[in-house]
Every structure is written in C-alpha cells, then in structure tokens.
Design an enzyme around this catalytic site. Structure first.
Site, PDB file in Angstrom:
ATOM      1  N   CYS A 158       0.954  -1.104  -0.047  1.00  0.00           N
ATOM      2  CA  CYS A 158       0.030   0.143   0.146  1.00  0.00           C
ATOM      3  C   CYS A 158       0.682   1.194   0.110  1.00  0.00           C
ATOM      4  O   CYS A 158       0.447   2.141  -0.417  1.00  0.00           O
ATOM      5  CB  CYS A 158      -0.906  -0.010   1.052  1.00  0.00           C
ATOM      6  SG  CYS A 158      -0.195  -0.498   2.804  1.00  0.00           S
ATOM      7  N   HIS A 251      -2.132   7.304   3.303  1.00  0.00           N
ATOM      8  CA  HIS A 251      -0.604   7.113   3.185  1.00  0.00           C
ATOM      9  C   HIS A 251      -0.059   8.219   2.407  1.00  0.00           C
ATOM     10  O   HIS A 251      -0.560   8.655   1.233  1.00  0.00           O
ATOM     11  CB  HIS A 251      -0.035   5.923   2.764  1.00  0.00           C
ATOM     12  CG  HIS A 251      -0.135   4.691   3.384  1.00  0.00           C
ATOM     13  ND1 HIS A 251      -0.896   4.657   4.652  1.00  0.00           N
ATOM     14  CD2 HIS A 251       0.131   3.253   3.289  1.00  0.00           C
ATOM     15  CE1 HIS A 251      -0.706   3.288   5.364  1.00  0.00           C
ATOM     16  NE2 HIS A 251      -0.148   2.546   4.428  1.00  0.00           N
TER      17      HIS A 251
END
Length: 361
Positions: A158, A251
């Site tokens: 990710c 993120h």
C-alpha cells in the site's frame, strides 16, 4: 444481465477482509457467496464472527450477514462454491504461499492482498493502470502449477501507491534517483485508535519491512516479462523512510526525484492530468475516472480531505516545485485500504475478468 461471478473471501474477518465485504456489496460483476477464515471463526455466521470486531464506519452489508464462515484450510470445500477468491489472511509467509497455491491448483484464480507471492517470478504484481502487460506471465505460472484456469495475481504494498503512479506518468523522462518518505495510517497495521491508543499524539519512525518493500516493489512493477517470469527494472534508484502517523486512513508521501531528461513543470502537470490506463480505457466499475488529481493549493493534498477522492481509488498530488538537490519535489497521497489494499485488488479482479482470465467455472 449476465450472471455475476461467485466470489470467496479467504481471510474475510480481518480488516482488509471487511473492506472486501463492503466493496463487493452490490458490485455489478461479482457476488460474495463464500467467506472463509481461521477454524475458530468457522461454523458461525459472518455477523457472529465479526461481532465486536467490525472496524468500518458502515454497517455489515445485509447480503453477507448470514453466510456461514468456512474453514480457510479446507481448500476444496471453499473453492467448489466460487469462481475465484480474494485472499487476505494473517498467517506466516510460507503458509500463505502454500495456501494460495493450493487454491490456484483447484482451478480457482486467487487475487491476493498478501505479500507472500510478490516476488514469485511468474506471479504478476499489478497496479492495473501501470503494468497490465504483466498478466502475460500467468500462462507460464499455470503451466508450473498444472492448472488450466487457476493462478495467483497479487497487489503491491500500500505504501507505494502514493508515489509510483505520479512517477510512472513521467517514465519517459527517465527518473534516475528518487527519495520518498511515507507517512502511513494506522489502518495499514490493521488497527484503529481504540485498538492502538499508544498511537494517539504519537509518531513511530519505523514500520517493519516497509522500507525494503517501498524501495524494491516499484522496480518489479516497472520490470518486464521475459521467458515466463518478471525481471525487475534496474532504475531508478529509490531510497525511502516509512513513518507511522496518528491518522486512521491514507498514506502520504513526500517525494524528491531527478531525471535523465529533466522535464518542465508544465510537462509534468500535463502528464499527470492526462494519465489514463487500461482500467479507464475499459471503463472498469472500480476505476477512478481521473487517476491522478493535482491540487494547486499549497496546503493540499491533505489526508483527511483528499484520501477519498474518486471513492478512494484516485491518487492525489500537490506541491510540485523545483528542488535544490534534486530536479523536482512533490507530495502524493492515496487511500491505503481502498486503492492500496482491497479496492486495488477488486480493480485487478475486474481487469482479469475484462481480459478473459477469470470466468465462471
């Protein structure tokens, strides 16, 4: 309307498994018909098995509440009721490898959210907008596994989704050196603030294994299929630091990059604006219409404001400017459990179906 494909979620009770359940609710092509987990959850309804452990703000979809959870280790049993599976189990790496191969050998395609097979030479690791050509390696993998229809395809880590798409749009300028620092949400560890009160008002400057993944996996994404395996690219040279920050989802990355042929700022912005990949060409259900969105404001993208762009499947970029040490610097952001995990895997499954790799059994 054509019949929906039957989907199993192996590891369906964990945080990523829950995201799969949520994303597949009312999906136009796929329907969840089986959920499997550890033997301790087997035999209960899905609703009972995730009681007090449901981590998403939305309620459990009604269609899956009464599905009886199966034992993930009973491979033939689970595989017999589905056309393909998503795998998001929490086990040791070698156990995951063996489990995913066992499912593939039953003739069942496996789209994996796990890292176990990311470096298996004939397993494609795919960001659908970037390297759909890597699906060509599936033919060699099927031969090795001795199956006509089964295979494993994996989603990358990710952390890399927040900066690799932005760099990918600039590949013909030949990036040479890249520095990326990622500021990663706690859901990446499968947690929320109730589970992990130590994260409140805190930053942890280490996430196990994450820096190596963040530096190496982009090179595999940018690699090429040769003689039935994926050979990783040799450039650019990437160095990273990965930091855990007190954020639920999203993120963020700060990126510095130098190029063999330095582009202008206008050229970079034009590439980002116009970037389209195979999912956009095919009009896949989960594909973002605008893959990369650039924000002109100095204080964007912000995690809280922008992680859900394009239903969490888009990538946001901002603060592009020339740098004193490198050619350019910018900030990138992606939703780690949507684009970065379950959503990215659903998009891979849609691509595999559209390209004829997944069919009804």
């Amino acid at each position: 309307m054509t019949q929906k494909l039957k989907v199993g979620i192996v590891g369906g009770t964990g945080m990523v498994g829950q995201r799969f359940v949520q994303l597949l609710d009312q999906h136009p092509w796929f329907q969840v018909t089986a959920i499997a987990a550890s033997s301790s959850s087997a035999g209960k309804t899905y609703e009972e098995s995730v009681q007090n452990r449901w981590k998403l703000p939305e309620p459990i979809p009604n269609d899956v509440k009464q599905i009886i959870v199966q034992d993930a280790s009973k491979v033939e049993e689970v595989a017999s009721g589905v056309d393909f599976i998503f795998c998001a189990v929490d086990m040791k790496k070698d156990e995951i490898k063996a489990l995913e191969e066992a499912y593939a050998k039953t003739g069942t395609p496996v789209i994996s959210n796990n890292s176990a097979h990311r470096w298996t030479p004939d397993v494609p690791m795919v960001i659908p907008e970037i390297n759909p050509g890597h699906l060509d390696v599936i033919a060699a993998q099927r031969k090795r596994l001795g199956t006509a229809t089964g295979f494993i395809a994996v989603k990358p880590n990710c952390s890399i989704q927040s900066y690799v798409p932005a760099l990918n749009a600039l590949l013909d300028f030949k990036p040479t050196n890249v520095v990326a620092s990622t500021y990663q949400a706690i859901s990446g560890a499968g947690k929320n603030f109730t589970d992990w009160p130590e994260m409140l008002d805190n930053v942890i400057p280490y996430i196990g294994g994450e820096e190596e993944k963040s530096e190496q996996e982009p090179l595999r994404i940018w690699g090429s299929v040769q003689n039935g395996e994926i050979v990783k690219a040799s450039a650019p040279l990437i160095t990273t630091q990965c930091i855990r920050v007190p954020v639920t989802d999203g993120h963020l990355a700060t990126v510095f990059a130098s190029f063999e042929k330095k582009p202008s700022k206008e050229e970079i912005l034009a590439r980002w604006q116009s970037y389209k990949g195979r999912p956009q060409e095919l009009g896949l259900p989960s594909a973002p219409k605008q893959f990369i969105t650039y924000f002109e404001e100095e204080n964007r993208p912000q995690t809280k404001l922008d992680r859900d762009i394009e239903r969490g499947m888009g990538v946001s970029v901002g603060r592009l400017r020339e740098d004193t040490l490198y050619d350019f610097k910018f900030v990138g952001l992606s939703h780690n459990t949507l684009r970065g995990a379950a959503g990215g895997a659903v998009l891979i499954a849609e691509l595999l179906k559209a390209e004829g790799y997944i069919q009804a059994k």
